[in-house]
Design a protein around this motif. Structure first.
Motif, PDB file in Angstrom:
ATOM      1  N   ILE A  84      -0.713 -19.341   1.525  1.00 30.79           N
ATOM      2  CA  ILE A  84      -1.396 -18.625   1.263  1.00 30.79           C
ATOM      3  C   ILE A  84      -0.557 -16.886   0.566  1.00 30.79           C
ATOM      4  CG2 ILE A  84      -3.303 -19.188   2.476  1.00 30.79           C
ATOM      5  CD1 ILE A  84      -2.362 -16.883   4.702  1.00 30.79           C
ATOM      6  N   ASP A  85      -1.244 -17.106  -0.606  1.00 30.58           N
ATOM      7  CA  ASP A  85       0.104 -15.145  -1.308  1.00 30.58           C
ATOM      8  C   ASP A  85      -1.781 -14.278  -0.695  1.00 30.58           C
ATOM      9  OD1 ASP A  85      -0.061 -12.962  -3.248  1.00 30.58           O
ATOM     10  OD2 ASP A  85      -0.973 -14.102  -4.810  1.00 30.58           O
ATOM     11  N   THR A  86      -0.991 -13.232  -0.204  1.00 34.53           N
ATOM     12  CA  THR A  86      -1.442 -12.007   0.585  1.00 34.53           C
ATOM     13  C   THR A  86      -1.119 -10.678  -0.212  1.00 34.53           C
ATOM     14  OG1 THR A  86      -0.229 -11.629   2.240  1.00 34.53           O
ATOM     15  CG2 THR A  86      -1.954 -13.310   2.777  1.00 34.53           C
ATOM     16  N   GLU A  87      -0.121 -11.155  -1.698  1.00 31.94           N
ATOM     17  CA  GLU A  87       0.595 -10.099  -1.954  1.00 31.94           C
ATOM     18  C   GLU A  87      -0.609  -9.097  -2.671  1.00 31.94           C
ATOM     19  OE1 GLU A  87       3.094  -8.296  -1.660  1.00 31.94           O
ATOM     20  OE2 GLU A  87       3.379 -10.549  -0.038  1.00 31.94           O
ATOM     21  N   LEU A  88      -0.743  -8.064  -2.570  1.00 33.85           N
ATOM     22  CA  LEU A  88      -1.267  -6.975  -3.315  1.00 33.85           C
ATOM     23  C   LEU A  88      -1.136  -5.387  -4.287  1.00 33.85           C
ATOM     24  CD1 LEU A  88      -4.888  -6.198  -0.440  1.00 33.85           C
ATOM     25  CD2 LEU A  88      -5.051  -7.829  -2.359  1.00 33.85           C
ATOM     26  N   THR A  89      -1.297  -5.614  -5.247  1.00 28.34           N
ATOM     27  CA  THR A  89      -1.082  -3.860  -5.877  1.00 28.34           C
ATOM     28  C   THR A  89      -2.128  -3.224  -6.411  1.00 28.34           C
ATOM     29  OG1 THR A  89      -2.200  -4.864  -8.374  1.00 28.34           O
ATOM     30  CG2 THR A  89      -0.083  -5.708  -7.643  1.00 28.34           C
ATOM     31  N   ALA A  90      -1.852  -2.421  -6.035  1.00 27.39           N
ATOM     32  CA  ALA A  90      -2.729  -0.896  -6.374  1.00 27.39           C
ATOM     33  C   ALA A  90      -3.398  -0.692  -6.801  1.00 27.39           C
ATOM     34  CB  ALA A  90      -1.565   0.304  -6.301  1.00 27.39           C
ATOM     35  N   ASP A  91      -3.618  -1.810  -7.935  1.00 25.20           N
ATOM     36  CA  ASP A  91      -4.877  -1.485  -8.546  1.00 25.20           C
ATOM     37  C   ASP A  91      -6.259  -3.603  -8.573  1.00 25.20           C
ATOM     38  OD1 ASP A  91      -2.901  -3.028  -9.523  1.00 25.20           O
ATOM     39  OD2 ASP A  91      -2.898  -3.307 -12.003  1.00 25.20           O
ATOM     40  N   THR A  92      -5.103  -3.400  -7.744  1.00 23.38           N
ATOM     41  CA  THR A  92      -6.440  -5.045  -7.297  1.00 23.38           C
ATOM     42  C   THR A  92      -7.507  -4.247  -7.245  1.00 23.38           C
ATOM     43  OG1 THR A  92      -4.664  -5.687  -6.323  1.00 23.38           O
ATOM     44  CG2 THR A  92      -6.216  -7.090  -5.761  1.00 23.38           C
ATOM     45  N   SER A  93      -8.214  -5.098  -7.896  1.00 20.73           N
ATOM     46  CA  SER A  93     -10.017  -4.081  -7.559  1.00 20.73           C
ATOM     47  C   SER A  93     -11.026  -4.859  -6.562  1.00 20.73           C
ATOM     48  CB  SER A  93     -10.547  -5.188  -8.372  1.00 20.73           C
ATOM     49  OG  SER A  93     -11.115  -6.760  -8.735  1.00 20.73           O
ATOM     50  N   TYR A  94     -12.020  -4.451  -6.198  1.00 20.53           N
ATOM     51  CA  TYR A  94     -12.309  -4.787  -4.626  1.00 20.53           C
ATOM     52  C   TYR A  94     -13.058  -6.349  -5.327  1.00 20.53           C
ATOM     53  CZ  TYR A  94     -14.997  -4.837  -0.115  1.00 20.53           C
ATOM     54  OH  TYR A  94     -15.000  -5.187   1.041  1.00 20.53           O
ATOM     55  N   PRO A  95     -13.645  -6.737  -6.038  1.00 16.86           N
ATOM     56  CA  PRO A  95     -14.136  -8.097  -6.189  1.00 16.86           C
ATOM     57  C   PRO A  95     -12.694  -9.096  -6.145  1.00 16.86           C
ATOM     58  CG  PRO A  95     -14.491  -7.080  -7.707  1.00 16.86           C
ATOM     59  CD  PRO A  95     -13.593  -5.893  -6.974  1.00 16.86           C
ATOM     60  N   ASP A  96     -12.102  -8.316  -6.221  1.00 15.59           N
ATOM     61  CA  ASP A  96      -9.955  -9.472  -6.653  1.00 15.59           C
ATOM     62  C   ASP A  96      -9.487  -9.818  -4.933  1.00 15.59           C
ATOM     63  OD1 ASP A  96     -10.022 -10.089  -9.112  1.00 15.59           O
ATOM     64  OD2 ASP A  96      -8.686  -8.434  -9.593  1.00 15.59           O
TER      65      ASP A  96
END
Length: 119
Positions: A84-96
């Motif tokens: 599983i990929d749990t990485e998020l960036t600062a600009d990850t949108s809520y729907p994403d």
């Protein structure tokens, strides 16, 4: 090279890692002020991941014996299929974020279902 899960202990260990990774993902989301409205929901998801891990490990420790382990195998389970990929960036949108959460749940559930079918 992909790791092949072919014993109960390897499958239980992998499941534990999946559940830990998912719980950390949800706890991270719960701490992020951008998702404050759903903080409680994310914390509940993390709690469920921890609970599921504990149930699986407890079942293995108290029900599966060394004798059963010797003849208890899984066929064709590759760790890479369930990562599983749990990485998020600062600009990850809520729907994403929600899509990623769905992917996390689908992968962990698929692993459990496939492990049950192939054991």
């Amino acid at each position: 090279m992909q790791a092949v899960l072919n014993t109960a202990s390897s499958a239980i260990s992998f499941n534990s890692r999946l559940e830990d990774q998912a719980a950390k993902f949800y706890e991270k989301l719960a701490r992020d002020t951008k998702y404050a409205e759903d903080r409680k929901t994310f914390l509940n998801f993390a709690k469920e991941n921890k609970k599921h891990k504990e149930e699986v490990v407890r079942t293995y420790r108290y029900i599966i014996t060394d004798k059963i382990e010797a003849g208890f195998a899984f066929q064709g389970l590759n760790e890479a299929d369930y990562e599983i990929d749990t990485e998020l960036t600062a600009d990850t949108s809520y729907p994403d974020v929600l899509k990623k959460a769905i992917e996390v749940e689908e992968k962990t559930q698929k692993f459990c279902a496939d492990a049950g079918e192939t054991s």
